[in-house]
Enzyme design. Structure first.
Site, short mmCIF file in Angstrom:
data_model
loop_
_atom_site.label_atom_id
_atom_site.label_comp_id
_atom_site.label_asym_id
_atom_site.label_seq_id
_atom_site.Cartn_x
_atom_site.Cartn_y
_atom_site.Cartn_z
N THR A 107 26.53 113.36 34.13
CA THR A 107 25.58 113.03 33.08
C THR A 107 26.17 113.35 31.70
O THR A 107 25.93 112.63 30.72
CB THR A 107 24.26 113.80 33.29
N HIS B 138 28.20 110.51 30.68
CA HIS B 138 27.37 109.42 30.17
C HIS B 138 26.89 109.71 28.75
O HIS B 138 26.81 108.81 27.91
CB HIS B 138 26.15 109.20 31.07
#
Lengths: 374, 374, 374, 374
Positions: free
Chosen positions: A61, A64
């Site tokens: 994450t 991202h």
């Protein structure tokens, strides 16, 4: 867990003896990138603990968020300090906190929940309808200090390595996924051998699965899966997954699939390799919607499919305690790099390259970073 | 259920007193259509019962078989007598049968299972890996007589109407779907108000759901849903399902969805209307594969999604007994037509038109066909 | 489990090539004792298999039968061949049997169930209301040959030792008890270290318990418990069980107790050592009714207490297959003696002395009896 | 439940506009009796709400406290204001409270839990190891005002009568007991028709039990059981419970028993009347330890027995909301008396006489007390 513990020596809101400025990894503005810079040390509010961060894990994450994908752009409101996996030492507590002592080592649940919605009120806070996440919605642990709600703090077993204590949050994802259906005596496959998949291999074995199989397309990751003691690894770029499973199980098929890849093909293969009545627990986030042959893969087979998010609060943490504290579970083969937090962008590059298992960061001024490469 | 019952007056393999030829609805050859014609009365093998058929239900699957869709073409091997929902009177038994008496009224489980595969050996015969189905793979009940394995026969409660006894097989689908997750005190929606959906409304109410909502696009079917006492009906051609559910539940959302339509939109709407942590049980067969936004609808919400096929053998039958025998469940509003079996093709046309709930057939020579239109 | 297996070379009812007389351990008449004598080789009926017995286990129940306790006197109808735990080689099959091959090695479920009662029809045949037991109600396996219903036969994994294959029936008791509640990551205690208790220690560990504790009053048995890898053993003649558990679990208490002793004190201690909300699974048969402080030990603690009998048919057998076949479970430390069946009464004396774990018998004419003493 | 609700007009700690003295029912000193007298209005601490009490229920526990039984003597530390079942209107809130509005009507969970122990941290706060109870360990609701933790307050559905809102705490005991095992389509018996037993009859019916039977020895209570729509009532002073159940269920037996009497005979009869594999949920507190024939009643039958305490926090409250809010459940036949709180000792005498169902009290200065006698 230990209601008799006194909070005897926690300084409350003094802060006189510590610095007011610290180093942190910050998403400073909308758009790609992240900065390492000075920020104020957080102040500790009512019901909160201030922690000196000891170790922090880097998650997909975070990649991202650095790349500023659509999800990040829609969710983050910079500036925010990143980092949702970490362990720290308690240095201060806010008003109304009891049960903790200065100097204790605590890992943290990253979901800050509302306690009012239906899921929260019925023991399902992990699917709270109003969750805020440390390091995403509020400042996180890629920093020298972090403030967290005391109810999110979890004392780590004394006998586990500090690196492992730093990654209990993603381990909790693996435990939650694995424990979402039968494990003991079962044939289990983990599809996708990123860090959480690797953890899940270890968890399934420690939790009593009869056989644990692992699949991926990366030789690097399959090698790590072997080190986590998978009973067999399957390179799905070369082998047919359902056929291979059928061989490995004497035609019986799988009792459960722990889907960690987000790959449509992995999910279809996993469903196909389950015996009728089996379960697939779905943690991996697909990049976009994809289709299934529902009749053949779900309905006619009587499959139970469950979406998994977060960790049961705090049943999953008790399970981690038990698995780690008893010595049944060893995650160290999955931790391939321990690096200074200063090198955060190098860590992100490592993740992007695919040649890393779990990467753990060591904050400024602490020893233990070894730039290790497994 | 009653192990002390004697089989005292079952003639065994005599057959002397009955005709050798009977009328039946037969898929005579590959291709569209079905014939009504004379066939031999079945002989009763070891472990089997011969039944005089009293009532039989027409199913959407029969429509597919008449139309000879891809599934039918791949599965049926004509000639075969159709009909997988029926009740009959025992007239003869094969060797090795005990526990039944001539003259008893029995309904039938349509799945003939292998008893050897893993699901069969672990109490999950409804997902047997080698199922054969009465009226599909072997001769069924659209006939004057039918031979069935004695283990598939289920004594029907004495107090239920003969038409209802004739449709326990599809009722079992509804019960199995409804009972696949929490019901008592729950907010439940049934998406799709064909016969099984209509049954599911009644089942969910009788089984203790707090509120039962029903959706469809057909005013005819929504009217039947109202007669089954749905707390509210939603015409999804005119109303937004998740929004309407949110209103009806004070913002709480659904605890469970019983998906009976096979419609991709119904499934997406159903998932959207569930509160986080809810369940969707999936019986309706979609015509083709379709995609989902897995992240938003399943994973982030922590949904449990289960494919449903057949009936638990025979837990679902016990549940039907209890619901019907106690008088808590009344299916009659869902039975819109009772017709002579001779008019099978008219019944199929009715199903195709959409202006029918459940259609029940009365075999040749029996009274009770009323050509009723609800 | 393998539905494609052909039954190609099973001689049916020929029997010409084998002896008509065999040796067996027989309860010949009401009253104490048992005889070793010649009896006819069983004839094999419809649905049955004839097995050449390879190994058989001696159970505490056999001791009670020899001693002719009240339960035995009320239940057995002599003459009957004893022995309800055994493995054999298929030599012949009756009519209607499919799926087995001559020469295959099968272990046997000892419960012959009615298939008609409510528990049987709902997947709970282990609590059939009309159970008959091999070696108790019908002739059993302390003999050269035994006839068993084919549905009771279970192919044993090829890789397990023949002695272990001979004691899958009592192992199944242990597995059923252990799997009757949460195991993975749990703190489990086994109270009572007779053979089934010893098996349960191994099962709980293999099935993923975090820690497994064992209690007894016999140093001999506690030593065997250590060899089965109990994390700690507690001599309750010297130590306070709840206090010791509290120390061993950092004050957390037990998640589950597997009660194998039938001792009132063990049950009270077990309940006391559970944390609130824990479970106690109760297999050990107390000699007579005994009282509990229900309020303090069950109600205020919110305990789940479950009576365990037999093995789930055949879910427990699948679990045994998985645990043994994967190599996760090794029972050999619990098998202290392998003796000729001829010495049955010596075996009974050993059990009575308490200085034995599991005792396995080798029928006449077979090698492998070693008179081993662990 | 509604996280967006603002707390806009709650006066915080002002209290200027209200009286400082109120009437209350107080256990003033160790020993039998209770006093009605003036006490200070409670001050509202951090995280608390101050409620004006609207209705309060009298419980059997209050009778024990007045009589000063052994349990009371060991637990209460006078002076304490009694009353653990009540509904009130919010008049003030302490610091840190959000989500509530002045004037809202809230019922209250009586268990104040620690949030730190293992059960609390794993969603089982109802068996918290450190529970304190309103009206027992801290001042309760037999008064004009009561201070409660805001997390214990539960907004009552708008459509339910105020008397019913006042007794959600004991209703929660009934719901918790009923929902502790299968209900939908089941044959359920409630043993003991005191108020919680009467509620349980209504709950089991509303929650979808097929048939609900009730037993007691008091004609008065059995009459109330009939008014709660029990399918049959059994006077165990005249009838054999297991035999009568067998008749009523066509020999099938019970799926579940909800034990509400604390009577050893009721428990033995209940276990005996269960079919094998059934469940008994145990709420009634026996006066002293008693014995069971464990082998015959629990082990050989494979029974699941669960101790029940309190209410699941707050799953049970959601279930109450759903059952009451939907109109499926009506408790009014069980409320036999509504009296002024001033007459507390008369209410206690009524309970002692056995000629009362639920007795509800109306505080000083409020209308609605009718001295009703059903």
């Amino acid at each position: 867990m230990n209601p008799s513990t006194e909070t005897r020596d926690l300084p409350r809101t003094s802060g006189a003896t510590r610095a007011r400025i610290m180093m942190a990894v910050v998403k400073a503005a909308a758009g790609p990138g992240a900065e390492i810079r000075e920020v104020p040390v957080p102040t500790v509010g009512a019901g909160e603990l201030l922690l000196r961060v000891l170790r922090a894990g880097v998650c997909g994450t975070d990649l991202h968020i650095v790349e500023w994908d659509r999800w990040s752009a829609g969710r983050l409101q910079p500036p925010v300090t990143l980092g949702h996996e970490f362990v720290g030492e308690i240095v201060e507590s806010g008003s109304g906190v009891s049960g903790f002592t200065a100097g204790e080592r605590v890992s943290c649940e990253s979901h800050i929940i509302c306690n009012h919605c239906l899921p929260c009120r019925t023991g399902n806070g992990h699917v709270c309808e109003n969750t805020r996440i440390l390091g995403v919605d509020v400042n996180g642990g890629f920093a020298e200090f972090v403030a967290v709600p005391a109810v999110n703090a979890w004392r780590t077993p004394a006998n586990i390595p500090i690196e492992v204590a730093g990654i209990m949050e993603p381990l909790g994802n693996a435990v939650h996924t694995a424990f979402a259906g039968p494990l003991s005596g079962c044939n289990i496959a983990v599809t996708g051998c990123g860090p959480i998949g690797l953890f899940a291999i270890g968890v399934a074995r420690a939790a009593g699965a009869a056989r644990v199989f692992a699949s991926d397309v990366s030789p690097y990751r399959l090698d790590l899966a072997r080190r986590m003691n998978a009973d067999a690894v399957i390179d799905v770029s070369k082998e047919n997954f359902p056929e291979r499973i059928r061989q490995l199980t004497d035609g019986r098929g799988l009792d459960g699939v722990l889907e960690m890849s987000g790959s449509p093909q992995a999910m279809r293969d996993g469903l196909s390799a389950l015996h009728n009545g089996g379960r697939l627990s779905l943690l991996g986030l697909p990049k976009e919607p994809f289709d299934l042959d529902w009749n053949r893969l779900v309905i006619f087979k009587g499959i139970t499919l469950r979406g998994i998010i977060g960790r049961r609060m705090f049943g999953t943490w008790v399970q981690m305690d038990q698995l780690l504290g008893s010595g049944r579970l060893d995650l160290r083969p999955a931790i391939t790099h321990v690096m200074p937090m200063e090198k955060f962008l190098e860590a992100i590059a490592l993740l992007r390259s695919g040649n890393a298992g779990k990467v753990v960061l060591v904050p400024w001024g602490l020893e233990g970073a070894e730039n290790r490469r497994a």
